[in-house]
Scaffold this motif. Structure first.
Motif: not given
Length: 177
Positions: A29-36, A39-44, A72-77, A112-116
């Protein structure tokens, strides 16, 4: 062939159920991969409570930004340990735009954080307004499927100052570096 040879052949051959199985590549799953996760840390790294995902142009599947938003949300959570709301605004009509923006603002007010997830600016009349109402926006580009001219037009319509950056994705769903 005598009976002893037939018995020996049956014993020496493994039954079909014991033969090698076809190996399948296990999908991570993407949220378990290092690249995602990177990516999350960069976006955050930018301060936002609401983030609009805006496709650069036409050429991607209809659920493109929604898929990115969920991953992205799953990675962030996983990182923050708190729920992150995902809003599917890819098919919201103009008459419901203000209600959508109010609901996003209520979520933000509650902490809450919201991704649209949004549709292209050419396919949806609300994309520009919702992206502008969000704290920040991220331009989502599908490699080899979207035109540079469309990406420039999208950034111009929303406003360059709203974007924290862009992300390029392969058509197979992988995030490009």
């Amino acid at each position: 062939m005598n009976p002893d040879n037939a018995s020996r052949q049956m014993i020496e051959r493994p039954p079909l159920s014991e033969g090698p199985l076809a190996l399948r590549e296990r999908r991570v799953e993407p949220w378990l991969r290092v690249d995602w996760q990177k990516f999350w840390l960069t976006v955050r790294g930018s301060e936002w409570r609401s983030l609009a995902l805006v496709p650069a142009g036409q050429g991607a599947p209809a659920d493109f930004t929604l898929t990115v938003a969920v991953s992205l949300a799953r990675t962030g959570m996983m990182h923050l340990g708190v729920p992150i709301r995902v809003v599917d605004a890819t098919r919201v009509p103009l008459k419901q735009m203000m209600q959508l923006i109010d609901e996003v603002n209520n979520c933000i007010a509650a902490g809450d954080l919201v991704i649209i997830a949004l549709s292209t600016t050419s396919e949806s009349p609300i994309t520009v307004s919702v992206a502008r109402a969000a704290d920040s926006a991220l331009l989502c580009i599908m490699m080899e499927r979207m035109a540079i001219a469309d990406a420039k037009s999208t950034v111009d319509h929303v406003g360059q100052q709203k974007f924290i950056g862009s992300a390029v994705f392969h058509p197979n769903g992988e995030r490009a570096e």
